[in-house]
Design a protein around this motif. Structure first.
Motif, PDB file in Angstrom:
ATOM      1  N   THR A 195       0.852  -0.976   0.095  1.00  0.00           N
ATOM      2  CA  THR A 195      -0.119   0.024   0.001  1.00  0.00           C
ATOM      3  C   THR A 195       0.926   1.068   0.036  1.00  0.00           C
ATOM      4  O   THR A 195       2.019   1.216   0.185  1.00  0.00           O
ATOM      5  CB  THR A 195      -0.920   0.015   1.097  1.00  0.00           C
ATOM      6  OG1 THR A 195      -0.120   0.052   2.462  1.00  0.00           O
ATOM      7  CG2 THR A 195      -1.622  -1.129   1.386  1.00  0.00           C
ATOM      8  N   THR A 196       0.135   2.421  -0.315  1.00  0.00           N
ATOM      9  CA  THR A 196       0.957   3.636  -0.343  1.00  0.00           C
ATOM     10  C   THR A 196       1.527   3.952   1.137  1.00  0.00           C
ATOM     11  O   THR A 196       2.592   4.649   1.334  1.00  0.00           O
ATOM     12  CB  THR A 196       0.056   4.774  -0.621  1.00  0.00           C
ATOM     13  OG1 THR A 196      -1.058   4.805   0.167  1.00  0.00           O
ATOM     14  CG2 THR A 196      -0.584   4.694  -2.164  1.00  0.00           C
ATOM     15  N   THR A 197       1.140   3.579   2.116  1.00  0.00           N
ATOM     16  CA  THR A 197       1.440   3.612   3.470  1.00  0.00           C
ATOM     17  C   THR A 197       2.600   2.640   3.982  1.00  0.00           C
ATOM     18  O   THR A 197       3.006   2.878   4.983  1.00  0.00           O
ATOM     19  CB  THR A 197       0.156   3.591   4.574  1.00  0.00           C
ATOM     20  OG1 THR A 197      -0.333   2.128   4.520  1.00  0.00           O
ATOM     21  CG2 THR A 197      -0.626   4.678   4.200  1.00  0.00           C
ATOM     22  N   GLY A 198       2.935   1.936   2.897  1.00  0.00           N
ATOM     23  CA  GLY A 198       4.122   0.750   3.334  1.00  0.00           C
ATOM     24  C   GLY A 198       3.523  -0.495   3.853  1.00  0.00           C
ATOM     25  O   GLY A 198       4.551  -1.284   4.408  1.00  0.00           O
ATOM     26  N   ARG A 199       2.295  -0.846   3.975  1.00  0.00           N
ATOM     27  CA  ARG A 199       1.810  -2.097   4.574  1.00  0.00           C
ATOM     28  C   ARG A 199       1.992  -3.055   3.232  1.00  0.00           C
ATOM     29  O   ARG A 199       1.651  -2.953   2.276  1.00  0.00           O
ATOM     30  CB  ARG A 199       0.492  -1.909   4.958  1.00  0.00           C
ATOM     31  CG  ARG A 199      -0.136  -3.259   5.513  1.00  0.00           C
ATOM     32  CD  ARG A 199      -1.538  -3.049   6.012  1.00  0.00           C
ATOM     33  NE  ARG A 199      -2.057  -4.383   6.413  1.00  0.00           N
ATOM     34  CZ  ARG A 199      -3.130  -5.135   5.587  1.00  0.00           C
ATOM     35  NH1 ARG A 199      -3.102  -4.668   4.297  1.00  0.00           N
ATOM     36  NH2 ARG A 199      -3.368  -6.253   6.227  1.00  0.00           N
ATOM     37  N   ALA A 200       2.750  -4.238   3.442  1.00  0.00           N
ATOM     38  CA  ALA A 200       3.078  -5.194   2.659  1.00  0.00           C
ATOM     39  C   ALA A 200       2.354  -6.517   2.902  1.00  0.00           C
ATOM     40  O   ALA A 200       2.330  -6.870   4.482  1.00  0.00           O
ATOM     41  CB  ALA A 200       4.548  -5.625   2.506  1.00  0.00           C
ATOM     42  N   LYS A 201       1.508  -7.266   2.017  1.00  0.00           N
ATOM     43  CA  LYS A 201       0.893  -8.614   2.559  1.00  0.00           C
ATOM     44  C   LYS A 201       1.108  -9.391   1.170  1.00  0.00           C
ATOM     45  O   LYS A 201       1.079  -9.306   0.079  1.00  0.00           O
ATOM     46  CB  LYS A 201      -0.412  -8.151   2.628  1.00  0.00           C
ATOM     47  CG  LYS A 201      -1.484  -9.268   2.769  1.00  0.00           C
ATOM     48  CD  LYS A 201      -2.972  -8.849   2.706  1.00  0.00           C
ATOM     49  CE  LYS A 201      -3.762  -9.957   2.744  1.00  0.00           C
ATOM     50  NZ  LYS A 201      -5.205  -9.491   2.763  1.00  0.00           N
ATOM     51  N   LEU A 202       1.223 -10.829   1.622  1.00  0.00           N
ATOM     52  CA  LEU A 202       1.380 -11.954   0.617  1.00  0.00           C
ATOM     53  C   LEU A 202      -0.115 -12.447   0.487  1.00  0.00           C
ATOM     54  O   LEU A 202      -0.792 -12.794   1.664  1.00  0.00           O
ATOM     55  CB  LEU A 202       2.141 -12.905   1.045  1.00  0.00           C
ATOM     56  CG  LEU A 202       2.525 -14.169   0.060  1.00  0.00           C
ATOM     57  CD1 LEU A 202       3.608 -14.725   0.313  1.00  0.00           C
ATOM     58  CD2 LEU A 202       1.299 -15.256   0.144  1.00  0.00           C
ATOM     59  N   CYS A 203      -0.720 -12.277  -0.562  1.00  0.00           N
ATOM     60  CA  CYS A 203      -2.078 -12.585  -0.862  1.00  0.00           C
ATOM     61  C   CYS A 203      -2.275 -13.662  -1.926  1.00  0.00           C
ATOM     62  O   CYS A 203      -1.203 -13.878  -2.756  1.00  0.00           O
ATOM     63  CB  CYS A 203      -2.999 -11.557  -0.943  1.00  0.00           C
ATOM     64  SG  CYS A 203      -2.359 -10.349  -2.181  1.00  0.00           S
ATOM     65  N   ASP A 204      -3.282 -14.215  -2.290  1.00  0.00           N
ATOM     66  CA  ASP A 204      -3.932 -15.029  -3.365  1.00  0.00           C
ATOM     67  C   ASP A 204      -5.000 -14.418  -3.966  1.00  0.00           C
ATOM     68  O   ASP A 204      -6.141 -14.004  -3.917  1.00  0.00           O
ATOM     69  CB  ASP A 204      -4.415 -16.483  -2.768  1.00  0.00           C
ATOM     70  CG  ASP A 204      -4.585 -17.147  -3.826  1.00  0.00           C
ATOM     71  OD1 ASP A 204      -4.902 -17.163  -5.253  1.00  0.00           O
ATOM     72  OD2 ASP A 204      -4.762 -18.554  -3.502  1.00  0.00           O
ATOM     73  N   PRO A 205      -4.519 -13.724  -5.372  1.00  0.00           N
ATOM     74  CA  PRO A 205      -5.505 -13.025  -6.197  1.00  0.00           C
ATOM     75  C   PRO A 205      -6.575 -13.932  -6.903  1.00  0.00           C
ATOM     76  O   PRO A 205      -7.699 -13.452  -7.350  1.00  0.00           O
ATOM     77  CB  PRO A 205      -4.459 -12.756  -7.412  1.00  0.00           C
ATOM     78  CG  PRO A 205      -3.628 -13.460  -7.218  1.00  0.00           C
ATOM     79  CD  PRO A 205      -3.291 -13.829  -5.950  1.00  0.00           C
ATOM     80  N   SER A 206      -6.421 -15.280  -6.522  1.00  0.00           N
ATOM     81  CA  SER A 206      -7.763 -16.087  -6.957  1.00  0.00           C
ATOM     82  C   SER A 206      -8.973 -16.050  -6.054  1.00  0.00           C
ATOM     83  O   SER A 206      -9.777 -16.398  -6.479  1.00  0.00           O
ATOM     84  CB  SER A 206      -7.297 -17.415  -7.381  1.00  0.00           C
ATOM     85  OG  SER A 206      -6.808 -18.052  -6.172  1.00  0.00           O
ATOM     86  N   ILE A 207      -8.598 -15.640  -5.005  1.00  0.00           N
ATOM     87  CA  ILE A 207      -9.721 -15.825  -3.802  1.00  0.00           C
ATOM     88  C   ILE A 207     -10.620 -14.163  -3.649  1.00  0.00           C
ATOM     89  O   ILE A 207      -9.916 -13.233  -3.558  1.00  0.00           O
ATOM     90  CB  ILE A 207      -9.061 -15.761  -2.441  1.00  0.00           C
ATOM     91  CG1 ILE A 207      -8.312 -17.143  -2.251  1.00  0.00           C
ATOM     92  CG2 ILE A 207     -10.247 -15.690  -1.385  1.00  0.00           C
ATOM     93  CD1 ILE A 207      -7.647 -17.433  -1.236  1.00  0.00           C
ATOM     94  N   ALA A 208     -11.768 -14.557  -4.191  1.00  0.00           N
ATOM     95  CA  ALA A 208     -12.698 -13.246  -4.346  1.00  0.00           C
ATOM     96  C   ALA A 208     -13.354 -12.956  -3.123  1.00  0.00           C
ATOM     97  O   ALA A 208     -13.812 -11.805  -2.884  1.00  0.00           O
ATOM     98  CB  ALA A 208     -13.440 -13.728  -5.405  1.00  0.00           C
ATOM     99  N   ASP A 209     -13.454 -13.762  -1.771  1.00  0.00           N
ATOM    100  CA  ASP A 209     -14.033 -13.583  -0.742  1.00  0.00           C
ATOM    101  C   ASP A 209     -13.458 -12.633  -0.032  1.00  0.00           C
ATOM    102  O   ASP A 209     -12.419 -12.737   0.692  1.00  0.00           O
ATOM    103  CB  ASP A 209     -14.177 -14.858   0.010  1.00  0.00           C
ATOM    104  CG  ASP A 209     -15.202 -14.994   1.248  1.00  0.00           C
ATOM    105  OD1 ASP A 209     -15.344 -13.600   1.597  1.00  0.00           O
ATOM    106  OD2 ASP A 209     -15.080 -15.844   1.945  1.00  0.00           O
ATOM    107  N   LEU A 210     -14.034 -11.624   0.373  1.00  0.00           N
ATOM    108  CA  LEU A 210     -13.291 -10.354   1.133  1.00  0.00           C
ATOM    109  C   LEU A 210     -12.973 -10.592   2.483  1.00  0.00           C
ATOM    110  O   LEU A 210     -12.236  -9.939   3.085  1.00  0.00           O
ATOM    111  CB  LEU A 210     -14.140  -9.222   0.921  1.00  0.00           C
ATOM    112  CG  LEU A 210     -14.370  -8.593  -0.527  1.00  0.00           C
ATOM    113  CD1 LEU A 210     -15.085  -7.168  -0.505  1.00  0.00           C
ATOM    114  CD2 LEU A 210     -13.169  -8.140  -1.199  1.00  0.00           C
TER     115      LEU A 210
END
Length: 217
Positions: A195-210
């Protein structure tokens, strides 16, 4: 009559008092050639059935390992910026070594480097290779901004934020393992979102469930 009994007793005495039949033991039989061939064929069929699953597992492991290492590099760059009180960037490079210190970043690569934003100091670099060899890994990382535009890296400020105008995404895919799960393929492609604030996250783009913590939304 008494004599016959005495003779019988005498015979039993000489034989130890126990009459036994000779015992016979079966001779062990090994596998025949036909049985061995059948076993080999069955093993071959089982291996053929298991091979795609094992291959897919290994390909997905390569993608995850690369994404996790990149996330570590992002966090390192953020920490270095705070420690040096200067802007530090993690940037995708064709040659992620000190030799490529002054080289412009690229949007699609198999390696990245951490350096000061003024390109004066090389801090660390990572090239994606296969095991202990120097052969390039089949994993590729692609940088994009929130609108899908090409992006080569992220610059962190001394306060922990970034110079990004929009959220950045670094997607990890496999060159030869097939399409991503989102496209119906076997590879669970992963993303490092910053994010612009510097928060980094590993995520799975295939998961649509918020509500799923693994989603990228």
């Amino acid at each position: 009559m008494p004599k016959r009994i005495a003779m019988a007793d005498s015979c039993r005495a000489r034989s130890g008092g126990i009459l036994q039949r000779p015992q016979t033991f079966g001779v062990g039989r090994g596998f025949s050639l036909v049985e061995a061939l059948i076993a080999v064929v069955i093993m071959g069929i089982l291996l053929a059935l298991a091979l795609p699953t094992v291959t897919s597992f290994m390909d997905n492991s390569r993608v995850r390992n690369a994404a996790e290492v990149f996330l570590t590099s992002v966090m390192t760059a953020k920490a270095e910026a705070a420690q040096r009180n200067a802007q530090v960037e993690v940037v995708l490079l064709a040659d992620p070594t000190a030799a490529g210190l002054a080289v412009d970043g690229i949007a699609v690569a198999k390696g990245w480097a951490i350096r000061t934003a003024d390109r004066a100091i090389f801090i660390d670099g990572m090239a994606l290779v296969e095991g202990a060899s120097t052969a390039a890994s089949p994993v590729t990382v692609t940088g994009t901004d929130q609108d899908g535009g090409a992006l080569s890296g992220v610059i962190f400020t001394a306060l922990g934020g970034t110079t990004l105008a929009k959220r950045a995404s670094f997607d990890f895919s496999h060159d030869t393992g097939g399409a991503c799960v989102a496209g119906g393929g076997p590879i669970r492609c992963l993303r490092i979102s910053v994010t612009t604030t510097g928060r980094a996250k590993l995520c799975d783009p295939s998961i649509a469930d918020l509500t799923d913590t693994r989603s990228c939304n």
